[in-house]
Design a protein around this motif. Structure first.
Motif, PDB file in Angstrom:
ATOM      1  N   GLN A  24      11.173  32.481  20.488  1.00 23.54           N
ATOM      2  CA  GLN A  24      10.666  31.724  19.342  1.00 23.54           C
ATOM      3  C   GLN A  24      10.486  32.622  18.122  1.00 23.54           C
ATOM      4  O   GLN A  24      10.672  32.190  16.982  1.00 23.54           O
ATOM      5  N   SER A  67       7.703  34.129  32.030  1.00 23.20           N
ATOM      6  CA  SER A  67       8.209  33.003  31.237  1.00 23.20           C
ATOM      7  C   SER A  67       7.574  32.963  29.855  1.00 23.20           C
ATOM      8  O   SER A  67       8.239  32.640  28.859  1.00 23.20           O
ATOM      9  N   LYS A  86      10.438  27.636  29.564  1.00 20.98           N
ATOM     10  CA  LYS A  86       9.325  26.795  29.119  1.00 20.98           C
ATOM     11  C   LYS A  86       8.794  25.959  30.276  1.00 20.98           C
ATOM     12  O   LYS A  86       7.567  25.859  30.475  1.00 20.98           O
ATOM     13  N   ASN A  87       9.701  25.378  31.052  1.00 17.13           N
ATOM     14  CA  ASN A  87       9.295  24.558  32.201  1.00 17.13           C
ATOM     15  C   ASN A  87       8.561  25.390  33.249  1.00 17.13           C
ATOM     16  O   ASN A  87       7.536  24.965  33.791  1.00 17.13           O
ATOM     17  N   LYS A 127      18.407  33.251  25.889  1.00 18.51           N
ATOM     18  CA  LYS A 127      18.401  32.095  24.989  1.00 18.51           C
ATOM     19  C   LYS A 127      18.929  30.827  25.644  1.00 18.51           C
ATOM     20  O   LYS A 127      18.399  29.737  25.419  1.00 18.51           O
ATOM     21  N   ASN A 128      19.973  30.955  26.440  1.00 22.01           N
ATOM     22  CA  ASN A 128      20.581  29.767  27.042  1.00 22.01           C
ATOM     23  C   ASN A 128      19.712  29.129  28.124  1.00 22.01           C
ATOM     24  O   ASN A 128      19.995  28.020  28.573  1.00 22.01           O
ATOM     25  N   THR A 129      18.696  29.844  28.564  1.00 26.42           N
ATOM     26  CA  THR A 129      17.805  29.290  29.592  1.00 26.42           C
ATOM     27  C   THR A 129      16.379  29.137  29.056  1.00 26.42           C
ATOM     28  O   THR A 129      15.417  29.145  29.817  1.00 26.42           O
ATOM     29  N   LEU A 130      16.267  28.990  27.744  1.00 22.44           N
ATOM     30  CA  LEU A 130      14.948  28.916  27.111  1.00 22.44           C
ATOM     31  C   LEU A 130      14.124  27.747  27.648  1.00 22.44           C
ATOM     32  O   LEU A 130      12.931  27.890  27.930  1.00 22.44           O
ATOM     33  N   GLN A 131      14.756  26.585  27.799  1.00 22.75           N
ATOM     34  CA  GLN A 131      14.034  25.410  28.288  1.00 22.75           C
ATOM     35  C   GLN A 131      13.523  25.635  29.708  1.00 22.75           C
ATOM     36  O   GLN A 131      12.422  25.198  30.063  1.00 22.75           O
ATOM     37  N   SER A 132      14.322  26.335  30.497  1.00 16.88           N
ATOM     38  CA  SER A 132      13.901  26.634  31.874  1.00 16.88           C
ATOM     39  C   SER A 132      12.656  27.515  31.883  1.00 16.88           C
ATOM     40  O   SER A 132      11.732  27.299  32.675  1.00 16.88           O
ATOM     41  N   TYR A 176       9.655  33.151  26.361  1.00  9.13           N
ATOM     42  CA  TYR A 176       9.604  31.990  25.461  1.00  9.13           C
ATOM     43  C   TYR A 176       9.081  32.381  24.077  1.00  9.13           C
ATOM     44  O   TYR A 176       9.674  32.017  23.052  1.00  9.13           O
TER      45      TYR A 176
END
Length: 479
Positions: free
Chosen positions: A352, A344, A297-298, A290-295, A348
């Motif tokens: 979600q 990834s 996504k990228n 969860k803490n690296t969700l944006q990573s 992701y």
């Protein structure tokens, strides 16, 4: 306590990946898997009569190697020294585990140790571009992957523009599959001045070599990229259709066929696949996604764009993107970024949907098991393809003696494509005898004098006066 236990599982997983990768390589050596283009190169080694440097120059001075001097030099070296021992040529398959080591090392610096291990595992048993794992001549693709990964490391982690550029150039001069990915390198660079430096240095040296040095040094220089094809609308549509088919049909067909062949997989191989997938579950059961969700996504977005860029290479060539046959050898870049996209994307979407870690780790474990089983099935299919070729030519040798044929052109007739489609021993239509350049070595390996008797597939030489039909395991003369 949990962290120490997780680290122990991670170490165990890495050991298992190493053992599995070396086991696959050992299978290639033990079964002496030599098919398709490898046959022509091994036969070429028997004809070498010049010094090392003279041969290397003559080897590079060809339409296939002039544009790939980096990998060509290594391939030529293996061919030269395999004159005395054919197994030396097979050392080329070791470049695949070397690429795994590089991928892990770079991914560890950018992602995490756990994700680096998962990426390495799933990449190692992917069914995209299987030829790069089982064919020695495809060390060029693995070498390109190694240099490309190092290029990414030096540009993203170390911010060393010149070193990154040199590694990228080495990748392109090994195999061209990562050429469109220069856009990814430019995206990862911080600062427009550095981007311009990288672009000018990299493109400048590549163009200088292709347009000036290559044709100046080599008589048989050949520009492999056909730029004009990108303006052919039918060609663009064809590549697009085959690309969609690859991801949404062919991959699943391959997995299905592999699972059908589970009966041919040794029980110990099934056990180790289960153990590896179980350890994958243990490693990620408590991983903080969860803490690296944006990573994630990228990484997913970058991977998707990179796949599109990687597929664009087919717009400049006559090849098509496919997981089947030896033509899948051009998918090294797609293999890497599809694996990244899969990892990834799963994370992701799962986050979600608010799925628990254990479900995510279970998902990765199941995928690992399916891909491992598929990879083992593909391994068996490559072994079978090699044995099929030898049986074909061995029985031809017997038939030639029975018919008192000692020289001339001889054609073999058998339904190649139907064999590949219907024979359950083939998973991804692994390469069997079809092209003219494959026959001399197959002749030599099975007691036929290749200098007196020239064997062709009848589909390649329909005007043959002597034709043998191979059907239901029997060889008979029909013309």
């Amino acid at each position: 306590m949990k962290k120490n236990l997780s680290n122990s599982y991670l170490v165990f997983l890495n050991i298992l990946i190493i053992v599995y990768s070396l086991y696959i390589c050992l299978s290639v050596f033990k079964e002496k898997i030599i098919v398709s283009d490898d046959l022509s190169k091994l036969y070429e080694s028997k004809q070498v009569s010049t010094s090392y440097f003279s041969y290397i120059y003559s080897f590079l001075d060809s339409t296939t190697m002039a544009a790939r001097p980096v990998s060509g030099w290594i391939t030529g070296t293996l061919i030269f020294f395999s004159r005395s021992n054919e197994y030396i040529y097979l050392l080329g398959v070791l470049f695949f585990p070397l690429s795994l080591i590089t991928i892990y090392w770079v991914a560890e610096k950018i992602l995490s140790k756990e994700l680096a291990s998962l990426l390495t595992l799933l990449y190692s048993c992917s069914l995209i571009g299987t030829s790069i794992q089982f064919s020695s001549i495809m060390l060029n693709s693995n070498l390109a992957t190694i240099f490309f990964a190092l290029s990414i490391y030096y540009i993203y982690v170390r911010e060393k523009i010149i070193l990154s550029s040199l590694f990228f150039i080495a990748s392109i001069l090994s195999y061209e599959i990562f050429l469109p990915l220069i856009i990814l390198n430019l995206f990862l660079i911080k600062g427009n001045k550095k981007r311009i430096l990288f672009l000018l240095l990299t493109s400048g040296i590549i163009i200088l070599f292709r347009k000036v040095i290559q044709p100046g040094i080599f008589v048989n220089s050949y520009q492999r990229d056909e730029v004009g094809k990108i303006f052919e609308f039918k060609r663009v549509v064809q590549v697009a259709i085959y690309s969609v088919k690859l991801f949404f049909k062919d991959i699943f067909v391959g997995i299905y066929r592999a699972l059908q062949n589970m009966g041919n997989i040794h029980i110990l191989e099934i056990i180790i696949s289960f153990v590896i997938s179980s350890v994958v579950y243990k490693v990620f059961a408590n991983y903080d996604f969860k803490n690296t969700l944006q990573s994630f996504k990228n990484v997913g977005i970058i991977s998707l764009i990179s796949i599109v860029l990687g597929l664009s290479i087919f717009l400049f060539s006559s090849y098509i993107p496919t997981v089947f046959g030896f033509d899948n050898r051009n998918l090294g870049a797609i293999r890497l970024f599809y694996t990244l996209l899969m990892i990834s994307g799963i994370v992701y979407v799962s986050i979600q949907l608010k799925l628990e870690n254990r479900i995510i780790s279970a998902c990765f474990a199941v995928i690992a098991f399916l891909l491992l089983m598929t990879n083992l099935s593909v391994k068996n299919s490559w072994i079978y393809a090699s044995q099929f070729n030898n049986e074909l030519f061995s029985k031809l040798n017997v038939a030639l003696k029975e018919n008192h044929i000692e020289n001339g052109d001889v054609c073999l007739k058998y339904d190649t494509f139907n064999e590949l489609r219907t024979n359950p021993n083939f998973t991804l239509r692994e390469p069997i005898f079809y092209n003219n350049w494959e026959s001399p070595m197959l002749c030599e390996m099975n007691g036929i004098d290749s200098k007196k008797i020239h064997v062709y597939n009848v589909e390649r030489k329909p005007d043959c006066t002597i034709v043998f039909l191979y059907q239901n395991g029997k060889m008979s003369r029909i013309k």
